[in-house]
Design an enzyme around this catalytic site. Sequence first.
Site, PDB file in Angstrom:
ATOM      1  N   CYS A 175      19.772   5.547   4.469  1.00 38.56           N
ATOM      2  CA  CYS A 175      18.573   5.292   3.673  1.00 38.56           C
ATOM      3  C   CYS A 175      18.967   4.460   2.458  1.00 38.56           C
ATOM      4  O   CYS A 175      19.963   4.749   1.807  1.00 38.56           O
ATOM      5  CB  CYS A 175      17.940   6.602   3.224  1.00 38.56           C
ATOM      6  SG  CYS A 175      16.493   6.362   2.175  1.00 38.56           S
ATOM      7  N   ASP A 229      -3.085   7.888   5.169  1.00 38.96           N
ATOM      8  CA  ASP A 229      -2.723   8.378   3.845  1.00 38.96           C
ATOM      9  C   ASP A 229      -2.501   9.874   3.961  1.00 38.96           C
ATOM     10  O   ASP A 229      -3.063  10.514   4.844  1.00 38.96           O
ATOM     11  CB  ASP A 229      -3.844   8.151   2.832  1.00 38.96           C
ATOM     12  CG  ASP A 229      -4.918   9.222   2.965  1.00 38.96           C
ATOM     13  OD1 ASP A 229      -5.752   9.105   3.876  1.00 38.96           O
ATOM     14  OD2 ASP A 229      -4.892  10.209   2.196  1.00 38.96           O
ATOM     15  N   CYS A 288      19.167   8.205  -2.327  1.00 38.56           N
ATOM     16  CA  CYS A 288      20.288   8.286  -1.379  1.00 38.56           C
ATOM     17  C   CYS A 288      21.472   7.426  -1.797  1.00 38.56           C
ATOM     18  O   CYS A 288      22.616   7.725  -1.459  1.00 38.56           O
ATOM     19  CB  CYS A 288      19.812   7.892   0.019  1.00 38.56           C
ATOM     20  SG  CYS A 288      18.703   9.142   0.716  1.00 38.56           S
ATOM     21  N   HIS A 329      12.630   9.562  -2.183  1.00 42.08           N
ATOM     22  CA  HIS A 329      13.191   9.465  -0.831  1.00 42.08           C
ATOM     23  C   HIS A 329      12.095   9.629   0.225  1.00 42.08           C
ATOM     24  O   HIS A 329      12.026   8.851   1.184  1.00 42.08           O
ATOM     25  CB  HIS A 329      14.297  10.496  -0.580  1.00 42.08           C
ATOM     26  CG  HIS A 329      14.636  10.571   0.871  1.00 42.08           C
ATOM     27  ND1 HIS A 329      15.449   9.645   1.482  1.00 42.08           N
ATOM     28  CD2 HIS A 329      14.169  11.392   1.855  1.00 42.08           C
ATOM     29  CE1 HIS A 329      15.487   9.905   2.779  1.00 42.08           C
ATOM     30  NE2 HIS A 329      14.722  10.962   3.031  1.00 42.08           N
ATOM     31  N   CYS A 340      17.139   4.091  -0.305  1.00 40.28           N
ATOM     32  CA  CYS A 340      16.387   4.441  -1.520  1.00 40.28           C
ATOM     33  C   CYS A 340      17.350   4.779  -2.659  1.00 40.28           C
ATOM     34  O   CYS A 340      18.517   5.078  -2.423  1.00 40.28           O
ATOM     35  CB  CYS A 340      15.414   5.598  -1.253  1.00 40.28           C
ATOM     36  SG  CYS A 340      16.118   7.244  -1.386  1.00 40.28           S
ATOM     37  N   ASP A 381     -10.529   7.046  -2.594  1.00 43.63           N
ATOM     38  CA  ASP A 381     -11.377   7.946  -1.814  1.00 43.63           C
ATOM     39  C   ASP A 381     -12.557   8.321  -2.714  1.00 43.63           C
ATOM     40  O   ASP A 381     -12.445   8.342  -3.940  1.00 43.63           O
ATOM     41  CB  ASP A 381     -10.599   9.176  -1.343  1.00 43.63           C
ATOM     42  CG  ASP A 381     -11.314   9.872  -0.178  1.00 43.63           C
ATOM     43  OD1 ASP A 381     -12.417   9.422   0.207  1.00 43.63           O
ATOM     44  OD2 ASP A 381     -10.783  10.868   0.344  1.00 43.63           O
TER      45      ASP A 381
HETATM   46  N1  GUN Z   1      -9.440  12.774   3.408  1.00 45.29           N
HETATM   47  C1  GUN Z   1      -9.064  13.388   4.555  1.00 45.29           C
HETATM   48  N2  GUN Z   1     -10.121  13.519   5.388  1.00 45.29           N
HETATM   49  C2  GUN Z   1     -11.195  12.983   4.748  1.00 45.29           C
HETATM   50  C3  GUN Z   1     -12.574  12.817   5.100  1.00 45.29           C
HETATM   51  O1  GUN Z   1     -13.034  13.207   6.175  1.00 45.29           O
HETATM   52  N3  GUN Z   1     -13.369  12.203   4.164  1.00 45.29           N
HETATM   53  C4  GUN Z   1     -12.887  11.762   2.958  1.00 45.29           C
HETATM   54  N4  GUN Z   1     -13.727  11.171   2.104  1.00 45.29           N
HETATM   55  N5  GUN Z   1     -11.591  11.897   2.609  1.00 45.29           N
HETATM   56  C5  GUN Z   1     -10.761  12.498   3.497  1.00 45.29           C
HETATM   57 ZN    ZN Z   2      16.619   8.140   0.673  1.00 40.95          ZN
END
Ligand code: GUN
Ligand code: ZN
Length: 374
Positions: A307, A269, A312, A337, A309, A95
């Site tokens: 699970c 994410d 677990c 986990h 992992c 990011d």
């Molecule tokens: N992570 C969660 N939302 C955003 C977003 O709008 N821009 C960026 N760069 N990272 C994020």
């Molecule tokens: Zn687990």
Amino acid sequence: MKSALKWEVLAKCSTTKARAAVLTLPHGPVNAPVFMPVGTQGTLKGLTPDQIKDLGCQIMLNNTYHLGLRPGQELLDKCGGAHLFQGWNRNLLTDSGGFQMVSLLKLAEITEDGVQFESPHDGSLMLLTPEHSMSLQNSIGADIMMQLDDVVSSLTTGPRVEEAMWRSIRWLDRCIKAHKKPETQNLFAIIQGGLDPELRKKCIEEMLKRDTPGYAIGGLSGGEEKDKFWRVVTLCTDLMPREKPIYCMGVGYAEDLVVCVALGVDMFDCVFPTRTARFGNALTATGTLSLRQAKFRDDFRPIEEDCDCVTCKSYTRAYLYTLVTKETVGCHLVSIHNTAYQLRLMRQVRQSVIEDRFPQFIHKFFKDLFKEKD
Ligand code: GUN
Ligand code: ZN
């Protein structure tokens, strides 16, 4: 623009916009839909890169700003990038840094130049520009790099939302210009525009002209009502090109993942699974277990029976109960986990799309999630 990825759709759900695909990046294939765990400082808090690999993770998120501070650009260049530095030979997504500055440091200020903030180390004023973010991400060598964007809270209304949308478009142009390695690194644009459908449409129209290898939906998951969140996601996936991957940023609650896949999203994410683990919360198909509760003192079952992992397989809820309140290793075990849970959920979603039973999967998923907990 040039791209360094291949996007192959293997199957589509006939009643929703869900799809199963393979995203091939410079460091190998990624099965989509995919959840990408977040390793802010190189690795996930409490897990080694090897443990992350053992969970079957094919792509991890890193933060440009954190890596830019430590180990720093000079060392990254010297060692040949973050993959080598971390001993991680699978894919990395970075990011751009601005969002983290605004959300972590209350002192950040946005100008047309970039994001200005006080260094957490010595208090000096620093400026993260689109050019600087791209230069850092080129040194990191991320397989997917995100543009620097101007992010406002999804609860913000008024002219600031439109200003941030247009600035994100101008910053995208600066990022494209500054990107030195389009043959080996993919730059993704980030759609902004808050909860306003007209602004989102305009932003998509402009960003599609820039033809980046993939697109992200930004500015969501900031406490807005679900109804509004879903409407923005739907509008975006309707207007975005179907021959490119679509990434919804900062989304990671299991129910949001499943719904957003149905609405056409391929990548996600979130820090949530690892952050909540540090508070002793374990994610399961029937909801969250708060392992700090006294009722787990003599519960000798694993977090989840089925699970696979390492947590677990080897440890009981009772043992974790004694650890999570006192020992950091308890949080590490729950992080393992929780990450395993998220990755497995996405594998199950994907398999159900491939086998043409995604609607049945959703039905069972929600039925289990709201079942009486034990
Ligand atoms: N992570 C969660 N939302 C955003 C977003 O709008 N821009 C960026 N760069 N990272 C994020
Ligand atoms: Zn687990």
